[in-house]
Design an enzyme around this catalytic site. Structure first.
Site, short mmCIF file in Angstrom:
data_model
loop_
_atom_site.label_atom_id
_atom_site.label_comp_id
_atom_site.label_asym_id
_atom_site.label_seq_id
_atom_site.Cartn_x
_atom_site.Cartn_y
_atom_site.Cartn_z
N HIS A 123 4.37 4.21 3.59
CA HIS A 123 4.99 2.73 3.26
C HIS A 123 6.47 3.11 3.03
CE1 HIS A 123 1.01 0.92 1.75
NE2 HIS A 123 1.02 1.28 2.99
N HIS A 172 1.00 -5.33 8.73
CA HIS A 172 0.69 -4.02 7.73
C HIS A 172 0.25 -2.53 8.62
CE1 HIS A 172 0.83 -1.76 3.96
NE2 HIS A 172 -0.15 -1.15 4.59
N ASP A 224 2.26 0.70 8.81
CA ASP A 224 1.77 2.01 8.48
C ASP A 224 2.02 3.02 9.54
OD1 ASP A 224 0.53 1.54 5.94
OD2 ASP A 224 -1.47 1.05 7.01
N HIS A 257 -6.69 -10.57 -15.36
CA HIS A 257 -5.70 -10.34 -14.28
C HIS A 257 -5.08 -8.73 -14.38
CE1 HIS A 257 -4.70 -13.08 -10.90
NE2 HIS A 257 -5.89 -13.48 -11.44
ZN LIG Z 1 -0.77 0.91 4.28
#
Ligand SMILES: [Zn+2]
Length: 250
Positions: free
Chosen positions: A40, A196, A200, A241
């Site tokens: 990332h 995404h 990557d 949470h």
């Molecule tokens: Zn990723």
């Protein structure tokens, strides 16, 4: 260049010869020193046209943050960029190359600018077939790719635990998929998943060590679990949470 400040500033270059593992998250290793989950951050660097940077960390794993590259984009912006005098050296693709392995395909083609496309097909009501092509030289990365978060499935935690593939993460650090929707809406893009995957791929291709002049096309289709980011939620913690933990495997 990654610098482990907890190990006397030991430096590990972000280049392919230091790649240790790419099956679930990309890891670098040099003389036994690990840098894990680099994709990332390296993606953010490429997306912002950064060639040279030193990244200091005090742990072997980069923080997952919100599961996207946006926090890294913001960090890079805050740190500031400096123009260097030397001209950038590119890796220019001269002729097409294609590789297929089962349902997986990747092709690299000559192009005037760096572009990446990704196709996924997954039997989930929110995913299905998604294809996205992005050109990286026009600043599209920050708006279109950087905010896309990693994702995974709620019900697979036990299997992942058994496989030893768990990394700590929270519901704030990924999209949690349930059988028919997502557990923590809203999505940032209707096709956030494929975005995404592009993120990557850009991050892993950064390990060439140079910016690419070419077009990279990837296809990942049905039944290829090995390339999905799988995240699951501990049921007993589902309502707490801030204390809950998810299992992340990419
Ligand atoms: Zn990723």
């Amino acid at each position: 260049m990654f610098r482990r400040v907890d190990l006397d500033g030991y430096e590990v270059e972000a280049v392919s010869k230091n790649v240790a593992k790419v099956s679930y998250a990309t890891s670098l290793m040099k003389q036994g020193v690990f840098i894990s989950t680099t994709e990332h951050l390296l993606s953010a660097f490429i997306g912002m046209a950064v060639d040279n940077a030193i990244v200091e960390l005090d742990n072997l794993e980069l923080p997952i943050l919100d599961g996207s590259a946006l926090p890294f984009v913001e960090m890079i912006t805050r740190a500031g960029l400096r123009q260097q005098r030397r001209k950038r050296t590119y890796l220019k693709i001269l002729r097409p190359y294609e590789m297929r392995e089962g349902d997986k395909f990747i092709g690299v083609y000559p192009a005037e600018r760096y572009a990446v496309s990704y196709a996924i097909n997954f039997p989930h009501p929110l995913i299905g077939s998604e294809t996205l092509k992005v050109e990286l030289s026009n600043g599209a990365y920050v708006e279109q790719i950087a905010p896309a978060r990693t994702f995974g499935f709620l019900e697979q935690q036990r299997a992942m635990l058994n496989m030893g593939l768990i990394r700590g993460a929270t519901r704030e650090s990924c999209i949690v998929l349930t059988n028919d929707g997502i557990d923590n809406p809203p999505l940032r893009f209707a096709d956030e998943f494929v975005r995404h995957k592009v993120l990557d791929l850009i991050g892993d291709l950064a390990l060439f060590g140079k910016h690419i002049l070419g077009y990279v096309k990837a296809d990942r289709i049905l039944r290829d679990n090995s390339y999905w980011e799988e995240v699951t939620l501990d049921d007993s913690a589902a309502d707490k949470h801030h204390e809950e933990h998810l299992a992340v495997a990419d």
